[in-house]
Design an enzyme around this catalytic site. Structure first.
Site: not given
Ligand code: PSU
Ligand code: MN
Length: 305
Positions: A27, A161
């Site tokens: 990604e 996390k």
């Molecule tokens: N959690 C991490 N590192 C990241 C992300 C999440 O520890 O880089 C990024 C990933 O791309 C994940 C996105 O798909 O954040 C999720 O964002 P949201 O919670 O807004 O859906």
């Protein structure tokens, strides 16, 4: 027209796919919104190198100039890492970014979409999005979880996390019918820490075992994906309670500043790096490399079946 008319598959990736060789999707939100520059650029090169060292071809995803990029060259990686005017693209943003020719980094959800369009079965990330703490009130649930329920791609992560409600994240995955496997472990990892206090559904013996399960799911035509929890190597792990303190501080600051919606995850990620004095970044990089290695092995095993 259909989705194929928007795909730009890097020749190296297209050749590997045509020959049935292992390919691993990566990604770009982790680059643009998850790590600071220039450490992210160094990481971007390193993670591709790790995939190659296991005999697989890396395909980092992004939306650039109205095209779905499957595999990025050095210049494109640099654009994603500098992250100037690079948005964060979740499923709801996908068509907007393509039609408007905006530059967008793909999250877990949209990287899965890109992988599926290109015919790539395995994807390595750091951590997935999930149900946020107090998500039962705010309804902030990452689109990553819906995508895992609907798109047949195997996502290798180091769990999620502690910024999230890990228990509710796993409940949601169960509702969506997503198998959660542990790579050589019965514990669902918590990103910086090998254990979250929650269990996976099935402790897989190794990457070959995971590949067999993936193949079976594919044979059956099951529409959803699979999640593999791959714990951070012990030597890079951080203390769970120490991280809980850091995350409480980060959450309090987000609350005070009124950060919400798509901004909250990048905000918390940057805050955690700052509050740990950069220690968490080193761990983040190591666990993501470890996931890339695991994903490449799964892809290689899958290619043999
Ligand atoms: N959690 C991490 N590192 C990241 C992300 C999440 O520890 O880089 C990024 C990933 O791309 C994940 C996105 O798909 O954040 C999720 O964002 P949201 O919670 O807004 O859906
Ligand atoms: Mn959200």
């Amino acid at each position: 027209m259909n989705y194929r008319d928007y795909l730009d598959i890097k020749p190296e990736v297209a050749e590997a796919l045509a020959a049935g060789k292992p390919v691993v999707a990566l990604e770009s939100t982790i680059l643009s919104h998850g790590m600071p520059y220039p450490q992210n650029l160094e990481f971007a090169a390193k993670v591709e190198e790790v995939v190659r060292s296991e005999g697989a071809v890396p395909a980092t995803m992004a939306l650039i100039g109205g095209r779905i990029k499957v595999g990025l060259d050095e210049a494109a990686l640099e654009v994603m890492c500098k992250a100037e005017n690079v948005g964060k693209v979740s499923r709801r943003d996908f068509a907007v970014y393509l039609a408007e020719k905006k530059t967008g980094a793909t999250t877990v959800a949209t990287t899965m979409m890109c992988a599926n369009f290109a015919g790539i079965k395995v994807f390595a990330t750091g951590g997935i999005g999930g149900v946020h703490r107090h998500g039962e009130v705010t309804m902030d649930v990452s689109a990553d979880l819906q995508e895992l329920g609907n798109t047949p791609v195997c996502v290798v992560c180091a769990g999620c996390k502690q910024i999230l409600d890990i228990g509710r994240t796993l409940e949601y995955l169960e509702t969506m019918g997503v198998p959660v496997l542990g790579n050589r472990t019965g514990d669902f990892p918590a990103f910086y820490c090998p254990k979250s206090g929650y269990k996976v559904d099935y402790a897989a013996k190794d990457e070959a075992d995971i590949a067999r399960i993936l193949k079976t799911s594919s044979d059956l035509g099951l529409k959803g994906g699979m999640l593999v929890g791959n714990p951070v190597p012990e030597e890079y792990a951080m203390d769970f309670d120490y991280m809980e303190g850091i995350i409480q501080q980060a959450l309090a600051e987000a609350e005070e500043k009124g950060v919400r919606g798509k901004e909250i995850t990048p905000f918390l990620l940057a805050k955690v790096v700052e509050l740990t004095g950069g220690d968490s970044l080193a761990t983040n990089i190591q666990l993501a490399l470890n996931n890339a290695r695991c994903a490449a092995k799964i892809a290689a095993e899958l290619a043999k079946l």
